[in-house]
Structures are given as structure tokens and as C-alpha cells.
Scaffold this active site. Structure first.
Site, PDB file in Angstrom:
ATOM      1  N   CYS A 113      13.794  -5.724   7.556  1.00  0.00           N
ATOM      2  CA  CYS A 113      13.776  -4.399   8.191  1.00  0.00           C
ATOM      3  C   CYS A 113      14.111  -4.460   9.682  1.00  0.00           C
ATOM      4  CB  CYS A 113      12.401  -3.755   8.020  1.00  0.00           C
ATOM      5  SG  CYS A 113      11.892  -3.728   6.307  1.00  0.00           S
ATOM      6  N   HIS A 257      12.259   2.119  12.497  1.00  0.00           N
ATOM      7  CA  HIS A 257      12.668   1.815  11.123  1.00  0.00           C
ATOM      8  C   HIS A 257      11.879   2.734  10.205  1.00  0.00           C
ATOM      9  CE1 HIS A 257      12.903   0.001   7.276  1.00  0.00           C
ATOM     10  NE2 HIS A 257      11.703  -0.549   7.326  1.00  0.00           N
ATOM     11  N   ASN A 287      13.142   4.251   2.233  1.00  0.00           N
ATOM     12  CA  ASN A 287      13.243   3.096   3.133  1.00  0.00           C
ATOM     13  C   ASN A 287      14.533   2.345   2.790  1.00  0.00           C
ATOM     14  OD1 ASN A 287      13.013   0.483   4.209  1.00  0.00           O
ATOM     15  ND2 ASN A 287      10.796   0.413   3.974  1.00  0.00           N
TER      16      ASN A 287
HETATM   17  N1  COA Z   1       2.676   6.049  -8.226  1.00  0.00           N
HETATM   18  C1  COA Z   1       1.406   6.251  -8.619  1.00  0.00           C
HETATM   19  N2  COA Z   1       0.434   5.351  -8.391  1.00  0.00           N
HETATM   20  C2  COA Z   1       0.768   4.232  -7.753  1.00  0.00           C
HETATM   21  C3  COA Z   1       2.053   3.962  -7.328  1.00  0.00           C
HETATM   22  C4  COA Z   1       3.046   4.925  -7.595  1.00  0.00           C
HETATM   23  N3  COA Z   1       4.325   4.773  -7.232  1.00  0.00           N
HETATM   24  N4  COA Z   1       2.075   2.772  -6.720  1.00  0.00           N
HETATM   25  C5  COA Z   1       0.835   2.289  -6.758  1.00  0.00           C
HETATM   26  N5  COA Z   1       0.036   3.155  -7.382  1.00  0.00           N
HETATM   27  C6  COA Z   1      -1.394   3.017  -7.687  1.00  0.00           C
HETATM   28  C7  COA Z   1      -1.848   1.583  -7.713  1.00  0.00           C
HETATM   29  O1  COA Z   1      -1.617   1.027  -8.971  1.00  0.00           O
HETATM   30  C8  COA Z   1      -3.312   1.700  -7.408  1.00  0.00           C
HETATM   31  O2  COA Z   1      -3.966   2.103  -8.567  1.00  0.00           O
HETATM   32  P1  COA Z   1      -5.449   1.547  -8.920  1.00  0.00           P
HETATM   33  O3  COA Z   1      -6.307   2.015  -7.771  1.00  0.00           O
HETATM   34  O4  COA Z   1      -5.746   2.197 -10.225  1.00  0.00           O
HETATM   35  O5  COA Z   1      -5.303   0.068  -8.967  1.00  0.00           O
HETATM   36  C9  COA Z   1      -3.340   2.861  -6.451  1.00  0.00           C
HETATM   37  O6  COA Z   1      -2.119   3.600  -6.622  1.00  0.00           O
HETATM   38  C10 COA Z   1      -3.379   2.395  -5.015  1.00  0.00           C
HETATM   39  O7  COA Z   1      -3.433   3.537  -4.245  1.00  0.00           O
HETATM   40  P2  COA Z   1      -4.005   3.487  -2.803  1.00  0.00           P
HETATM   41  O8  COA Z   1      -5.392   2.885  -2.799  1.00  0.00           O
HETATM   42  O9  COA Z   1      -3.799   4.790  -2.157  1.00  0.00           O
HETATM   43  O10 COA Z   1      -3.061   2.430  -2.168  1.00  0.00           O
HETATM   44  P3  COA Z   1      -2.799   2.201  -0.715  1.00  0.00           P
HETATM   45  O11 COA Z   1      -3.644   3.078   0.137  1.00  0.00           O
HETATM   46  O12 COA Z   1      -2.824   0.746  -0.484  1.00  0.00           O
HETATM   47  O13 COA Z   1      -1.296   2.744  -0.559  1.00  0.00           O
HETATM   48  C11 COA Z   1       0.900   2.010  -0.148  1.00  0.00           C
HETATM   49  C12 COA Z   1      -0.256   2.050  -1.131  1.00  0.00           C
HETATM   50  C13 COA Z   1       1.997   1.145  -0.738  1.00  0.00           C
HETATM   51  C14 COA Z   1       1.465   3.427   0.034  1.00  0.00           C
HETATM   52  C15 COA Z   1       0.367   1.463   1.197  1.00  0.00           C
HETATM   53  O14 COA Z   1      -0.250   0.232   0.998  1.00  0.00           O
HETATM   54  C16 COA Z   1       1.430   1.334   2.231  1.00  0.00           C
HETATM   55  O15 COA Z   1       1.901   2.332   2.765  1.00  0.00           O
HETATM   56  N6  COA Z   1       1.836   0.114   2.561  1.00  0.00           N
HETATM   57  C17 COA Z   1       2.984  -0.146   3.397  1.00  0.00           C
HETATM   58  C18 COA Z   1       4.192  -0.139   2.547  1.00  0.00           C
HETATM   59  C19 COA Z   1       5.484  -0.135   3.306  1.00  0.00           C
HETATM   60  O16 COA Z   1       5.741   0.690   4.109  1.00  0.00           O
HETATM   61  N7  COA Z   1       6.338  -1.089   3.002  1.00  0.00           N
HETATM   62  C20 COA Z   1       7.616  -1.207   3.592  1.00  0.00           C
HETATM   63  C21 COA Z   1       7.494  -1.949   4.876  1.00  0.00           C
HETATM   64  S1  COA Z   1       9.017  -2.253   5.559  1.00  0.00           S
END
Ligand code: COA
Length: 330
Positions: A113, A257, A287
Site C-alpha cells: 500500500c 491511501h 482499497n
Molecule cells: N461480512 C460479514 N461478516 C464478516 C465479514 C464480511 N465481509 N468479514 C468478517 N466478518 C465477520 C467475522 O467472521 C467475525 O465473525 P465472528 O465474530 O462470528 O467470528 C466478525 O465479522 C468480526 O467482526 P468485527 O468484530 O466487527 O471485526 P473487526 O472489528 O475486527 O473488523 C475489519 C474487521 C476487517 C473491518 C477490521 O479489523 C479492520 O478494519 N481492519 C483493517 C483492515 C484494513 O484496512 N486492511 C487493509 C489495510 S491496507
């Protein structure tokens, strides 16, 4: 010592729009979940096999036109991508051939990124020393070819999109300038956001077992990424401000980004900036990794968010972990 500037910009995304509702049909997810967690409404996916070089070509032509140069004036081609069409050679070789610029040196960089800002820094050094006068810098991704578009891969699949952005970095003969660049990395987090096995490539290094275990798909420790991003993004913006003794008030626009809207909101809050000073177009494209900053610059300029003489900060954080910023006078 010479000075460098961004002399031209171009962007291109595939026509095929993939909404969150379309993803709902492929995996167990929902439009609401995706919008709430990421701010993404839709992204673009290529519809037929298309390499990064091919996808980047229209963006390159736009950037060349925008800079008012001829393609023959390009001295170096730098490409940042995490989704090269082949293991070797790099995308820049294929792009050079498509541009019909035989003999122009080519360089692929792999810093995910942060690729576009690392590329700006490399280009800046070549221009400053007088070695080159015009450098084509490209950030491009065909993410869709390597995503696990099933419920198993949903945490990552909903985030990424395809797209290309290009810039011509030239020797500056006016007030426009890349004032400074600031690069950082922490390899202890390399496996928190990675693709273990190269995609679309069979070799003795890839076993059937690896493919059966789906280790060719991206893996992300989302919480670790989020936690680090909201610290490193503000740090690197502050590094750019302090190095140039710029106050926050001096900045017309921060162009981060486009990782995730929640990350952008968190860094905006930590930096105590009004949201309108931090550009976002993630709702449209998702992204797009190395392409996201030039694509955001193209859109922000079109929307009149910045113009001649404005001070900009570009900032990135991502896999590696790597993070970087650039202070620019447009
Ligand atoms: N749709 C529905 N549910 C989803 C999902 C999707 N696309 N992806 C994951 N889940 C589920 C998971 O399986 C998990 O379920 P569980 O609790 O039954 O195990 C749950 O959602 C997790 O949700 P939450 O606790 O809200 O996760 P989080 O707060 O960690 O959020 C992200 C997940 C990915 C949005 C968050 O970690 C994040 O923003 N991370 C940074 C990601 C990023 O920007 N990456 C690129 C960097 S360059």
C-alpha cells in the site's frame, strides 16, 4: 541539486462495477456490514483476464498528456504493485513493451500500500541528482484475480478492488515541488497482512498441499492492521509536517491511501483535522492498494479539492508493515 514535482496524473478503473449486493450473492456478507466496517459501497473488477500492465496503460497515457510531455521523454518507468501478472519479469517490463519505449529502464517495487509514495521518493532522488528529468510512476492492481470470493475469504475479499493510477514526476521549473518524503517499515509484522504463495504460478516452490490449504489467498490479521494503521498514519503525517515546519492549518488536503473508511476517520480524529481536509473516495473503488493514492489525487483534483500552489500531504500504511508520507506543493 534539482527539484522534482508531480507534473501529470492519470487514473483508470475497469468499467465493471461490483456492488456490495453483488458480493452478497457470492458469500455470506451484507451491504450494511461492509459499509459500516469499511465505508465501501462498490469496487471495480476486470471481467476478463487482464494483466496490470494492460490495466495501467490508459492511466499512463492520461498522465503523459496531463504533463504535456511526449512518451519518448520518459527516462525511467517505476511500477508499484502487489498483483504482478507473472513471477518474473516485473509488470514494468510488460508496461514498457506496451508503451513501445524499448531501452527505457524499468523498475518494479514491492512495498504494497505504500508503493506509490516509496516510488515518489525513488523518483525524487533520481530527479534531484539530475540523473533523469521525467519518470513514469505507476500504482496498479488487479486484485480480483487473487481474492477468495467465498465466505471463507470474506474479511479481505470485500475490501479490495482493481484500478490503476499514474504520475509523471519531472524536474520542476516552477513553484510546484515534492518537498519531502518519509519512509518507514516494520518487518516483524510481515505476516499480519500477506500472501504466502504467489498467485497464478506453478513452481516447485508451491505444493499441492499449499494450494489445498488456500495459502495462495491473502491473509489479514485485521485487528493488528487496524491498531498499527491508526498509530502509524498520524505519525507519518506529523513527520511530514514537522520536517517542513508546516502547521496543520497550512495543509489544503491530506490524501491518505484508501485502506478503509474507519481507519481514515480514526486518523482524522487523532490528527484533530476536519473530515473535509482528509480526502476519501473509498466508497467508489474500495482499497486499490498501490493505485489508491494516485486515483484519489485524480478524483480530488477533478472535484476542485486542490489547485496550483496548495500544500498537500500524501500518506500510506499497509502490508509489510510499511508506511510513508510525502509533502507536496501542487
Ligand atoms: N461480512 C460479514 N461478516 C464478516 C465479514 C464480511 N465481509 N468479514 C468478517 N466478518 C465477520 C467475522 O467472521 C467475525 O465473525 P465472528 O465474530 O462470528 O467470528 C466478525 O465479522 C468480526 O467482526 P468485527 O468484530 O466487527 O471485526 P473487526 O472489528 O475486527 O473488523 C475489519 C474487521 C476487517 C473491518 C477490521 O479489523 C479492520 O478494519 N481492519 C483493517 C483492515 C484494513 O484496512 N486492511 C487493509 C489495510 S491496507
Amino acid at each position: 541539486m534539482y527539484r522534482s514535482k508531480i507534473a501529470g496524473l492519470g487514473g483508470y478503473v475497469p468499467e465493471n462495477v461490483v456492488t456490495n449486493f453483488a458480493l452478497e450473492k457470492m458469500m455470506n456478507t451484507s451491504n450494511e456490514w461492509i459499509i459500516e466496517r469499511t465505508g465501501i459501497h462498490e469496487r471495480r473488477f476486470v471481467t476478463q483476464p487482464c494483466g496490470c500492465a494492460e490495466l495501467a496503460l490508459p492511466a499512463c497515457h492520461d498522465a503523459i498528456r496531463d504533463a504535456g510531455i511526449q512518451k519518448e521523454n520518459i527516462d525511467l518507468i517505476i511500477v508499484a504493485t502487489i498483483t504482478p501478472e507473472h513471477q518474473a519479469p516485473g509488470t514494468s517490463s510488460f508496461l514498457q513493451a506496451l508503451l513501445e519505449l524499448t531501452l527505457v529502464p524499468t523498475l518494479d517495487i514491492r512495498v504494497q500500500c505504500s508503493g506509490f509514495i516509496y516510488g515518489m521518493s525513488i523518483a525524487d532522488q533520481f530527479i534531484k541528482t539530475g540523473h533523469y528529468q521525467n519518470i513514469l510512476l505507476v500504482g496498479v492492481e488487479v486484485q480480483s484475480a487473487g481474492l477468495n470470493l467465498t465466505t471463507e475469504g470474506r474479511d479481505i475479499a470485500v475490501l479490495f478492488g482493481d484500478g490503476a493510477g499514474a504520475a509523471i514526476i519531472s524536474r520542476s521549473d516552477d513553484d510546484s515541488e515534492i518537498i519531502s518524503t518519509h519512509l518507514f517499515a516494520d518487518g516483524t509484522h510481515a505476516k499480519d497482512l500477506w500472501v504466502e504463495v504467489p498467485i497464478g504460478y506453478e513452481s516447485p516452490r508451491i505444493s499441492k498441499e499449499m494450494l489445498d490449504e488456500h495459502r495462495q489467498y491473502p491473509y489479514m490479521n485485521g485487528r493488528q492492521v487496524f491498531k498499527n494503521a491508526v498509530i502509524r498514519f498520524p505519525e507519518v503525517v506529523i513527520a511530514a509536517l514537522e520536517a517542513n515546519q508546516w502547521a496543520k492549518e497550512d495543509i489544503k488536503l491530506v490524501i491518505p491511501h484508501q485502506a478503509n473508511m474507519r481507519i481514515t476517520e480514526a486518523i482524522t480524529k487523532r490528527l484533530d483535522l476536519p473530515l473535509e481536509k482528509v480526502y476519501s473516495n473509498i466508497h467508489r473503488y474500495g482499497n486499490t492498494t498501490a493505485a489508491s493514492i494516485p486515483l484519489a489525487m485524480v478524483d480530488a483534483r477533478k472535484e476542485g479539492k486542490f489547485g496550483k500552489g496548495d500544500k498537500l500531504i500524501l500518506a500510506a500504511f499497509g502490508s509489510g508493515f510499511t508506511w510513508a508520507s510525502a509533502a507536496v506543493i501542487w
